[in-house]
Design a protein around this motif. Structure first.
Motif, PDB file in Angstrom:
ATOM      1  N   ILE A 143      12.906   7.708  -3.983  1.00 28.08           N
ATOM      2  CA  ILE A 143      13.921   7.156  -3.080  1.00 28.08           C
ATOM      3  C   ILE A 143      13.274   6.648  -1.787  1.00 28.08           C
ATOM      4  CG2 ILE A 143      15.889   7.767  -1.612  1.00 28.08           C
ATOM      5  CD1 ILE A 143      16.885   9.570  -3.853  1.00 28.08           C
ATOM      6  N   ALA A 144      12.322   7.427  -1.248  1.00 26.63           N
ATOM      7  CA  ALA A 144      11.630   7.008  -0.029  1.00 26.63           C
ATOM      8  C   ALA A 144      10.837   5.725  -0.254  1.00 26.63           C
ATOM      9  CB  ALA A 144      10.708   8.125   0.457  1.00 26.63           C
ATOM     10  N   LEU A 145      10.192   5.616  -1.417  1.00 27.25           N
ATOM     11  CA  LEU A 145       9.432   4.409  -1.717  1.00 27.25           C
ATOM     12  C   LEU A 145      10.361   3.217  -1.947  1.00 27.25           C
ATOM     13  CD1 LEU A 145       6.630   5.856  -4.042  1.00 27.25           C
ATOM     14  CD2 LEU A 145       6.576   5.443  -1.580  1.00 27.25           C
ATOM     15  N   ALA A 146      11.527   3.471  -2.566  1.00 28.52           N
ATOM     16  CA  ALA A 146      12.518   2.402  -2.719  1.00 28.52           C
ATOM     17  C   ALA A 146      12.993   1.920  -1.353  1.00 28.52           C
ATOM     18  CB  ALA A 146      13.700   2.897  -3.556  1.00 28.52           C
ATOM     19  N   ALA A 147      13.185   2.865  -0.420  1.00 25.23           N
ATOM     20  CA  ALA A 147      13.589   2.487   0.944  1.00 25.23           C
ATOM     21  C   ALA A 147      12.496   1.664   1.627  1.00 25.23           C
ATOM     22  CB  ALA A 147      13.898   3.741   1.759  1.00 25.23           C
ATOM     23  N   THR A 148      11.233   1.979   1.319  1.00 23.59           N
ATOM     24  CA  THR A 148      10.124   1.204   1.874  1.00 23.59           C
ATOM     25  C   THR A 148      10.200  -0.245   1.411  1.00 23.59           C
ATOM     26  OG1 THR A 148       8.711   3.171   1.899  1.00 23.59           O
ATOM     27  CG2 THR A 148       7.615   1.035   2.000  1.00 23.59           C
ATOM     28  N   TYR A 149      10.470  -0.442   0.130  1.00 21.84           N
ATOM     29  CA  TYR A 149      10.617  -1.801  -0.378  1.00 21.84           C
ATOM     30  C   TYR A 149      11.868  -2.477   0.186  1.00 21.84           C
ATOM     31  CZ  TYR A 149       6.783  -2.134  -3.708  1.00 21.84           C
ATOM     32  OH  TYR A 149       5.537  -2.254  -4.271  1.00 21.84           O
ATOM     33  N   ALA A 150      12.903  -1.693   0.472  1.00 22.91           N
ATOM     34  CA  ALA A 150      14.101  -2.265   1.095  1.00 22.91           C
ATOM     35  C   ALA A 150      13.779  -2.814   2.479  1.00 22.91           C
ATOM     36  CB  ALA A 150      15.203  -1.208   1.172  1.00 22.91           C
TER      37      ALA A 150
ATOM     38  N   GLY B  31       0.804  -1.217   0.000  1.00 20.81           N
ATOM     39  CA  GLY B  31       0.000   0.000   0.000  1.00 20.81           C
ATOM     40  C   GLY B  31       0.830   1.258   0.000  1.00 20.81           C
ATOM     41  N   VAL B  32       1.873   1.277   0.843  1.00 19.81           N
ATOM     42  CA  VAL B  32       2.729   2.468   0.951  1.00 19.81           C
ATOM     43  C   VAL B  32       3.619   2.616  -0.263  1.00 19.81           C
ATOM     44  CG1 VAL B  32       4.589   3.535   2.285  1.00 19.81           C
ATOM     45  CG2 VAL B  32       2.700   2.394   3.471  1.00 19.81           C
ATOM     46  N   GLY B  33       4.220   1.511  -0.712  1.00 17.64           N
ATOM     47  CA  GLY B  33       5.275   1.587  -1.717  1.00 17.64           C
ATOM     48  C   GLY B  33       4.811   1.714  -3.142  1.00 17.64           C
TER      49      GLY B  33
ATOM     50  N   PRO C  43       8.378 -13.265  -2.173  1.00 16.27           N
ATOM     51  CA  PRO C  43       8.456 -11.918  -1.586  1.00 16.27           C
ATOM     52  C   PRO C  43       9.865 -11.362  -1.510  1.00 16.27           C
ATOM     53  CG  PRO C  43       7.818 -13.563   0.069  1.00 16.27           C
ATOM     54  CD  PRO C  43       7.737 -14.231  -1.257  1.00 16.27           C
ATOM     55  N   ILE C  44      10.880 -12.229  -1.380  1.00 15.27           N
ATOM     56  CA  ILE C  44      12.264 -11.721  -1.377  1.00 15.27           C
ATOM     57  C   ILE C  44      12.605 -11.135  -2.739  1.00 15.27           C
ATOM     58  CG2 ILE C  44      14.688 -12.393  -1.211  1.00 15.27           C
ATOM     59  CD1 ILE C  44      13.883 -14.460   0.884  1.00 15.27           C
ATOM     60  N   LEU C  45      12.319 -11.890  -3.809  1.00 12.41           N
ATOM     61  CA  LEU C  45      12.579 -11.373  -5.160  1.00 12.41           C
ATOM     62  C   LEU C  45      11.691 -10.167  -5.469  1.00 12.41           C
ATOM     63  CD1 LEU C  45      12.895 -14.678  -7.250  1.00 12.41           C
ATOM     64  CD2 LEU C  45      14.732 -13.095  -6.600  1.00 12.41           C
ATOM     65  N   GLY C  46      10.433 -10.234  -5.040  1.00 11.56           N
ATOM     66  CA  GLY C  46       9.496  -9.157  -5.349  1.00 11.56           C
ATOM     67  C   GLY C  46       9.885  -7.834  -4.715  1.00 11.56           C
ATOM     68  N   THR C  47      10.221  -7.850  -3.434  1.00 13.12           N
ATOM     69  CA  THR C  47      10.624  -6.605  -2.776  1.00 13.12           C
ATOM     70  C   THR C  47      11.944  -6.084  -3.326  1.00 13.12           C
ATOM     71  OG1 THR C  47      11.527  -7.994  -0.991  1.00 13.12           O
ATOM     72  CG2 THR C  47       9.369  -6.982  -0.620  1.00 13.12           C
ATOM     73  N   SER C  48      12.830  -7.000  -3.728  1.00 11.11           N
ATOM     74  CA  SER C  48      14.107  -6.576  -4.323  1.00 11.11           C
ATOM     75  C   SER C  48      13.873  -5.879  -5.656  1.00 11.11           C
ATOM     76  CB  SER C  48      15.030  -7.788  -4.512  1.00 11.11           C
ATOM     77  OG  SER C  48      15.314  -8.409  -3.279  1.00 11.11           O
ATOM     78  N   LEU C  49      12.988  -6.454  -6.473  1.00 12.47           N
ATOM     79  CA  LEU C  49      12.659  -5.808  -7.756  1.00 12.47           C
ATOM     80  C   LEU C  49      11.999  -4.452  -7.533  1.00 12.47           C
ATOM     81  CD1 LEU C  49      11.259  -8.764  -9.915  1.00 12.47           C
ATOM     82  CD2 LEU C  49      13.382  -7.504 -10.283  1.00 12.47           C
ATOM     83  N   GLY C  50      11.098  -4.375  -6.556  1.00  8.38           N
ATOM     84  CA  GLY C  50      10.429  -3.110  -6.273  1.00  8.38           C
ATOM     85  C   GLY C  50      11.402  -2.041  -5.824  1.00  8.38           C
ATOM     86  N   ALA C  51      12.317  -2.398  -4.925  1.00  5.39           N
ATOM     87  CA  ALA C  51      13.311  -1.428  -4.436  1.00  5.39           C
ATOM     88  C   ALA C  51      14.216  -0.971  -5.569  1.00  5.39           C
ATOM     89  CB  ALA C  51      14.127  -2.047  -3.300  1.00  5.39           C
TER      90      ALA C  51
END
Length: 493
Positions: free
Chosen positions: A455-462, A269-271, A326-334
Motif C-alpha cells: 500500500i505504501a509503495l502504491a501511494a508512492t506511485y500515486a 527507486g523507492v517504488g 509517465p502518466i500511464l506508467g505511474t498509474s499502472l504502477g499504483a
C-alpha cells in the motif's frame, strides 16, 4: 553506421556494469567460505553500491569539465583492472577494496553512456537509443543470478569477475573507434571541492545507516550515521548555495521539468527497485513455493519493465510525445501494487506474476524516457551533472527504501509469529516441513506484513502520478544538441 557501433559499445559496457551488480549474488556464499570471512560477505555488495552511488555527482561534473569520452574510457580501463584484481583476491579485505574500485568505475560507465548519447543525438532521437542502453539493467537482473551460479559451479568464483576482461577489452577497442571526441564545457573557475566532500560524507553516512538498519545489529552506530547524514545534507545545502560552480546546481530544481522528472526518478527507486529483493521471500512464504519457482515473480516484473522500456522509447522517438507515458506508467504502477496488497493468500502463482508484470510495464514506460526529458531541460554544457542527479536520486531512494522495507518485514514477522517459531531461524524449508496449520499461519503472517508495504509503495506511485501530470506539455525537439562552449569561446564571448 558509427552511431550503431557507438550504441553497441555503450550497451556492452552498461551491461557489464549492471551485470557485475547482479552476477555476484549467487557466488557470495562460495566466496565467503573460501576467503573465510562470512561476517564481511555483505560488504562485497555494499562496497560496490556505496562507491557507485557517492561518485555520481562528482563524475557528472567531471564529465562536463573534462569531456564525457575521457571519463568513459578511463572508467572502462579502471573497471577491467578492478575486475582482474577481484579474481586474484587472497582475502575478503582485498576483494572488498577491489569491489569499491569496480563500483567507482561502474558509476562512470553508467553515467557517461547516458551523457554521450545525449551529446550525439537530438532530443527526439534520444529515447530510442536511451531505451536500448537502459535495457542493460533489466537484462542483467534476468540473467545475472543464473549466470553467476553457473560460472561459480563450473569455472570457479574468480571467473565471475574475470569474464569481464575479454568482453570489456572488446568493448574498449570498439569504444576507441566509436565514441566521438566531444568538446568539454568551460573549465570552472573553482571546482566545488567542499560541496563534493560534504555531499560524499553525508551520502556515505546515509547508505551506512540504511545498511545497518537493514541488518538490525548496530543500533547506536545506525543512529549516529543517520545524524551525521542529516547534518551533512544541511551543510551541503548551504555550501551549494554559495558555491560559484556547485557540483549539484540547486537552481535546476526551479525548472518544473527537472523537478518533476527528478521526483519520478526517485519514485522508481523507492517504488519498485526496493521491493524486488524481497519478492522471492514473500512468494516462498505466502505461496509456499520453492526458491527456484519464487524467482518467477521478479522475472515477470523485470520482463514487463524491459518490454515497456523498449516500446515507449520507440514510440516517443517516433511521435515526439512523452508526457502520456509517465502518466500511464505511474498509474499502472499504483494500481498494480494496490492489487498486490489486497490479493488473498493461496491464489495460483500466475496471479501475482501478472500483477507484478503490470507494475514492471508501468515503471519501464518512463524509466529511461524521463532521463531524456530532464536532459533536454538542462543546458547542454551541464548534461553530465543533470544525468548524475537523476541517477543519484534513484539509487539513494532504492537503497534507503530497501533498508526500511527490510526492517518492517523483520519486525512485523517477529511480532506475529506464533510461539515456538523464531524469526531469526525461520526458513522456507522449515515452514514446508511444519504442520499444515503452521504453514497457513506463516503464509497469512507474511501476507499481512506485506500488505501495508504494498500500500505504501502504491501511494508512492500515486505521488508519481501527480509529478507526471506536472510535467509541462510539449514535444521532443528534432534540433541537434548544441556543443557547449570551450574555454576560448567563453572568454571571447
Amino acid at each position: 553506421m558509427r552511431l550503431r557501433l557507438l550504441v553497441i559499445s555503450l550497451l556492452t559496457v552498461s551491461f557489464l556494469g549492471a551485470l557485475d551488480h547482479t552476477v555476484v549474488s549467487t557466488s557470495l556464499a562460495t566466496v565467503a567460505g573460501e576467503l573465510g570471512a562470512l561476517k564481511l560477505m555483505s560488504w562485497v555488495v555494499v562496497g560496490y553500491t556505496l562507491a557507485s552511488t557517492v561518485l555520481l555527482p562528482v563524475l557528472g561534473k567531471l564529465g562536463d569539465v573534462l569531456g564525457a569520452r575521457r571519463i568513459f574510457l578511463s572508467s572502462l580501463v579502471m573497471f577491467l583492472a578492478a575486475s582482474l584484481a577481484c579474481g586474484f583476491s587472497q582475502d575478503m579485505a582485498w576483494l572488498i577494496a577491489a569491489r569499491v574500485l569496480q563500483g567507482m568505475s561502474s558509476a562512470g560507465l553508467q553515467l557517461m553512456s547516458q551523457t554521450i548519447i545525449a551529446r550525439v543525438t537530438s532530443q527526439r532521437e534520444r529515447p530510442r537509443y536511451m531505451a536500448i542502453i537502459g535495457a542493460a539493467f533489466p537484462i542483467a537482473v534476468l540473467v545475472g543470478p543464473v549466470l553467476g551460479g553457473a560460472i561459480t559451479d563450473y569455472w570457479g568464483w574468480q571467473w565471475v569477475f574475470w569474464i569481464n576482461i575479454p568482453v570489456g577489452a572488446a568493448a574498449l577497442a570498439l569504444a576507441l573507434v566509436a565514441v566521438p571526441h566531444l568538446e568539454p564545457g568551460p573549465m570552472p573557475r573553482h571546482f566545488d571541492v567542499a560541496g563534493a566532500a560534504v555531499f560524499t560524507a553525508a551520502l556515505v553516512a546515509l547508505v551506512l545507516a540504511a545498511t545497518w538498519a537493514a541488518e538490525r545489529s548496530a543500533g547506536p552506530a545506525t543512529a549516529a550515521a543517520l545524524a551525521i547524514s542529516m547534518l551533512g545534507f544541511v551543510a551541503f545545502y548551504f555550501v551549494e548555495r554559495r558555491a560559484p560552480e556547485p557540483v549539484v546546481p540547486l537552481h535546476f530544481f526551479a525548472n518544473r521539468t527537472i523537478a518533476a522528472g527528478t521526483a519520478l526518478s526517485a519514485i522508481i527507486g523507492v517504488g519498485l527497485f526496493s521491493i524486488t529483493a524481497y519478492l522471492p521471500t514473500y512468494v516462498q512464504m505466502a505461496y509456499q513455493t520453492t526458491a527456484t519457482v519464487s524467482g518467477l515473480v521478479p522475472i515477470a516484473t523485470v520482463f514487463g519493465m524491459l518490454t515497456s522500456n523498449l516500446l515507449t522509447g520507440w514510440l516517443a522517438s517516433r511521435t515526439g510525445r512523452y508526457r502520456i507515458f509517465p502518466i500511464l506508467g505511474t498509474s499502472l504502477g499504483a494500481a498494480g501494487l494496490f492489487v498486490m496488497a489486497v490479493l488473498p493468500a493461496g491464489l495460483p502463482l500466475w496471479v501475482p506474476m501478472i500483477v507484478m508484470a503490470v507494475v514492471g510495464m508501468g515503471t519501464g514506460a518512463f524509466m529511461s524516457l524521463i532521463v531524456t526529458v530532464v536532459q533536454g531541460a538542462a543546458p547542454a554544457s551541464q548534461t553530465g551533472t543533470i544525468t548524475a542527479t537523476i541517477n543519484l536520486v534513484r539509487q539513494v531512494g532504492s537503497t534507503v527504501a530497501t533498508a526500511i522495507i527490510g526492517g518492517m518485514i523483520g519486525f512485523g514477522v517477529a511480532a506475529l509469529l506464533p510461539a515456538g517459531l523464531d524469526a531469526s531461524t525461520l526458513t522456507p524449508q522449515l515452514v514446508k516441513g511444519a504442520a499444515p496449520a503452521v504453514q497457513a499461519s506463516v503464509a497469512q503472517i507474511y501476507a499481512s506484513v506485506f500488505t501495508p508495504i504494498f500500500i505504501a509503495l502504491a501511494a508512492t506511485y500515486a505521488v508519481g502520478i501527480v509529478a507526471a501530470v506536472l510535467l509541462p506539455h510539449g514535444r521532443l525537439s528534432d534540433e541537434p544538441v548544441p556543443a557547449p562552449q570551450t574555454t576560448s569561446e567563453s572568454l571571447s564571448a
